[in-house]
Design a protein around this motif. Structure first.
Motif, PDB file in Angstrom:
ATOM      1  N   ASP A  17       0.826  -1.216   0.000  1.00 48.79           N
ATOM      2  CA  ASP A  17       0.000   0.000   0.000  1.00 48.79           C
ATOM      3  C   ASP A  17       0.856   1.260   0.000  1.00 48.79           C
ATOM      4  O   ASP A  17       0.767   2.099   0.897  1.00 48.79           O
ATOM      5  CB  ASP A  17      -0.933  -0.006   1.215  1.00 48.79           C
ATOM      6  N   THR A  18       1.702   1.402  -1.011  1.00 51.09           N
ATOM      7  CA  THR A  18       2.600   2.556  -1.076  1.00 51.09           C
ATOM      8  C   THR A  18       1.882   3.849  -1.453  1.00 51.09           C
ATOM      9  O   THR A  18       2.456   4.931  -1.302  1.00 51.09           O
ATOM     10  CB  THR A  18       3.719   2.292  -2.098  1.00 51.09           C
ATOM     11  N   ASP A  19       0.648   3.741  -1.952  1.00 42.01           N
ATOM     12  CA  ASP A  19      -0.113   4.938  -2.321  1.00 42.01           C
ATOM     13  C   ASP A  19      -1.270   5.185  -1.368  1.00 42.01           C
ATOM     14  O   ASP A  19      -2.153   5.997  -1.655  1.00 42.01           O
ATOM     15  CB  ASP A  19      -0.638   4.814  -3.748  1.00 42.01           C
ATOM     16  N   THR A  20      -1.286   4.496  -0.226  1.00 41.80           N
ATOM     17  CA  THR A  20      -2.345   4.671   0.775  1.00 41.80           C
ATOM     18  C   THR A  20      -1.850   5.576   1.890  1.00 41.80           C
ATOM     19  O   THR A  20      -0.807   5.299   2.488  1.00 41.80           O
ATOM     20  CB  THR A  20      -2.768   3.305   1.366  1.00 41.80           C
ATOM     21  N   PRO A  21      -2.563   6.670   2.185  1.00 41.85           N
ATOM     22  CA  PRO A  21      -2.130   7.568   3.270  1.00 41.85           C
ATOM     23  C   PRO A  21      -1.989   6.809   4.592  1.00 41.85           C
ATOM     24  O   PRO A  21      -2.838   6.011   4.966  1.00 41.85           O
ATOM     25  CB  PRO A  21      -3.273   8.596   3.343  1.00 41.85           C
ATOM     26  N   CYS A  56       2.314   4.788   3.466  1.00 43.29           N
ATOM     27  CA  CYS A  56       3.213   5.063   2.330  1.00 43.29           C
ATOM     28  C   CYS A  56       4.618   4.508   2.561  1.00 43.29           C
ATOM     29  O   CYS A  56       5.280   4.077   1.608  1.00 43.29           O
ATOM     30  CB  CYS A  56       3.291   6.569   2.077  1.00 43.29           C
ATOM     31  N   SER A  91       1.578  -4.587  -5.452  1.00 37.43           N
ATOM     32  CA  SER A  91       0.420  -3.723  -5.645  1.00 37.43           C
ATOM     33  C   SER A  91      -0.233  -3.972  -7.004  1.00 37.43           C
ATOM     34  O   SER A  91       0.441  -4.309  -7.993  1.00 37.43           O
ATOM     35  CB  SER A  91       0.846  -2.252  -5.539  1.00 37.43           C
ATOM     36  N   ARG A 101      -1.201  -1.886  -8.974  1.00 35.28           N
ATOM     37  CA  ARG A 101      -0.692  -0.887  -9.936  1.00 35.28           C
ATOM     38  C   ARG A 101       0.391  -1.475 -10.829  1.00 35.28           C
ATOM     39  O   ARG A 101       0.617  -0.986 -11.939  1.00 35.28           O
ATOM     40  CB  ARG A 101      -0.123   0.320  -9.188  1.00 35.28           C
ATOM     41  N   TYR A 102       1.052  -2.505 -10.343  1.00 40.27           N
ATOM     42  CA  TYR A 102       2.179  -3.070 -11.092  1.00 40.27           C
ATOM     43  C   TYR A 102       1.869  -4.457 -11.638  1.00 40.27           C
ATOM     44  O   TYR A 102       2.781  -5.206 -11.985  1.00 40.27           O
ATOM     45  CB  TYR A 102       3.410  -3.128 -10.181  1.00 40.27           C
TER      46      TYR A 102
END
Length: 345
Positions: free
Chosen positions: A143-147, A150, A181, A183-184
Motif C-alpha cells: 500500500d505505497t499509495d495509501t495515506p 506510504c 500492488s 498498480r504493477y
C-alpha cells in the motif's frame, strides 16, 4: 526489636559521613546513567513502532527514566545530609525531613527493582506485540499509495536487510499475502488472471519474497520468485538446498535483539540498584547514630546506630498507617458530601 544495631565512635561517624558523601555522588552519576539507558531503550523501541501492535513494552524504559530522575534528587539530598552530619549543630534541621525522605527513596528503589524484573519478564508481551505488528506490516507492504502506509514498504525492507530476516515467522509468510500492488500487475496477462481467479479472495499470491529477503552472502544470484518450483531454476532443489534468502523470521530477530538489549540494561541497572540500596542503608545508620548526639554538649561521644528501630512489619505499618488513614478519611468526606436521595410523596 531493633534491627542491625551497631556502635559508632566519633571517628567512625566521620568516616561514614565522608564515605557516604562520595558514595552518594557515585549513585547520582549512576542515576543519570539509568535515565540515559531508559532513553536509549525508548528510542530503540520507537524506531520499530510500526511493527509493534501496542506500546506495553514501553513501561520498561518509562520506569527506568522515572527512577533515574528520582535517583538524581535522592542522592543529591543524601550528599547534603552527609555534609551537615560533620557538623552536629547543623544536622538537626534534617530531622523532620528524613522520615518522608526515606519513604520516597525506598519507593523509588523498589520501583527500580521492578524495572529490572520487567526487563527480563516482558518477553511474552514483546513477542505478541511483534507478531501482530509484523503481520500487519507485511499485509500493508503493497500500500505505497495509501495515506498512513506510504512508508510501510520502505520500513519493512530496511528492517529485513538490517536484521537479516525475512517475514514474520519465516519467508513463507510472504506466500500468504499479496505484497505486489495492483498498480504493477498486468491484468491483460493470462498468468495474472489465472492466479487471481485461483484465489478465493481474488488476491495475487506468488511463492516469492521481496528483494530485501535476499542474502548477499550467498554465492548464487538471488532467487526470489518461484521458490517452491524446482523446475524453474537450474540445479535447484527447494527441499534440500539452503536457499539464498534469509531463513530467520523477523519476529525472532527482533525479540532476540530487544531482549538482549533489555537484559544488558537490566544487569547494569541491577548494579545501580545495589549502589542505591547501599546509600540508603548507610544513610540510615548515619541518621540514627547522629540522633544521639543532638542536645549533647560532647559531640564526640560514642553512639549507637541501627537500621530499623522496630521489626520489619511494624516499620512498614508505621509508614502505611498515615496513608491508609488519609484515604479512609477522604472516602468518608466524599460519602458525606454525596447528595441525599429526594424524598418521595
Amino acid at each position: 526489636m531493633v534491627v542491625m544495631k551497631m556502635k559508632f565512635p566519633f571517628e567512625k561517624r566521620v568516616k561514614l559521613a565522608q564515605g557516604l558523601w562520595l558514595l552518594s555522588w557515585s549513585a547520582t552519576v549512576a542515576g543519570a546513567l539509568t535515565f540515559s539507558l531508559g532513553c536509549i531503550l525508548k528510542t530503540e523501541l520507537r524506531r520499530r513502532a510500526e511493527v509493534m501492535d501496542n506500546s506495553d513494552i514501553h513501561i520498561v524504559p518509562n520506569t527506568l527514566m522515572i527512577v533515574g530522575l528520582a535517583s538524581l534528587g535522592i542522592n543529591y539530598f543524601a550528599s547534603k545530609i552527609c555534609q551537615d552530619a560533620l557538623d552536629a549543630g547543623r544536622f538537626p534541621r534534617w530531622k523532620n525531613f528524613l522520615k518522608p525522605y526515606f519513604a520516597v527513596s525506598c519507593f523509588f528503589t523498589v520501583l527500580m527493582l521492578l524495572a529490572i524484573i520487567m526487563s527480563y519478564a516482558m518477553k511474552g508481551t514483546l513477542e505478541s506485540s511483534l507478531k501482530v505488528g509484523l503481520r500487519n506490516g507485511i499485509r500493508f507492504y503493497k500500500d505505497t499509495d495509501t495515506p498512513g502506509r506510504c512508508f510501510q514498504k520502505q520500513n519493512i525492507d530496511w528492517l529485513q536487510m538490517e536484521f537479516q530476516c525475512c517475514g514474520n515467522n519465516d519467508f513463507r509468510d510472504w506466500f500468504e499475502v499479496q505484497w505486489i500492488s495492483n498498480r504493477y500487475l498486468d491484468f491483460s496477462s493470462t498468468e495474472v488472471k489465472n492466479r487471481i481467479k485461483s484465489n478465493v479472495d481474488g488476491r495475487y499470491l506468488v511463492d516469492g519474497v521481496p528483494f530485501s529477503c535476499c542474502n548477499p552472502s550467498s554465492p548464487r544470484p538471488c532467487i526470489q520468485y518461484q521458490l517452491t518450483n524446482n523446475s524453474a531454476h537450474y540445479n535447484y532443489d527447494y527441499q534440500t538446498e539452503e536457499l539464498n534468502i534469509y531463513l530467520r523470521g523477523c519476529r525472532e530477530a527482533l525479540v532476540n535483539y530487544y531482549m538482549g538489549l533489555m537484559n544488558t540494561i537490566g544487569a547494569g541497572v541491577l548494579s545501580v540498584f545495589l549502589l542505591q540500596g547501599s546509600v540508603l542503608v548507610s544513610l540510615r545508620f548515619l541518621q540514627t547514630s547522629m540522633e544521639a548526639v543532638a542536645g549533647n554538649e560532647n559531640t564526640e561521644i560514642e553512639t549507637e546506630g541501627y537500621l530499623l528501630e522496630k521489626g520489619v512489619k511494624e516499620t512498614i505499618m508505621e509508614y502505611l498507617d498515615p496513608v491508609l488513614t488519609f484515604f479512609l478519611l477522604k472516602n468518608q468526606v466524599e460519602e458525606g458530601d454525596a447528595p441525599a436521595a429526594p424524598a418521595t410523596t
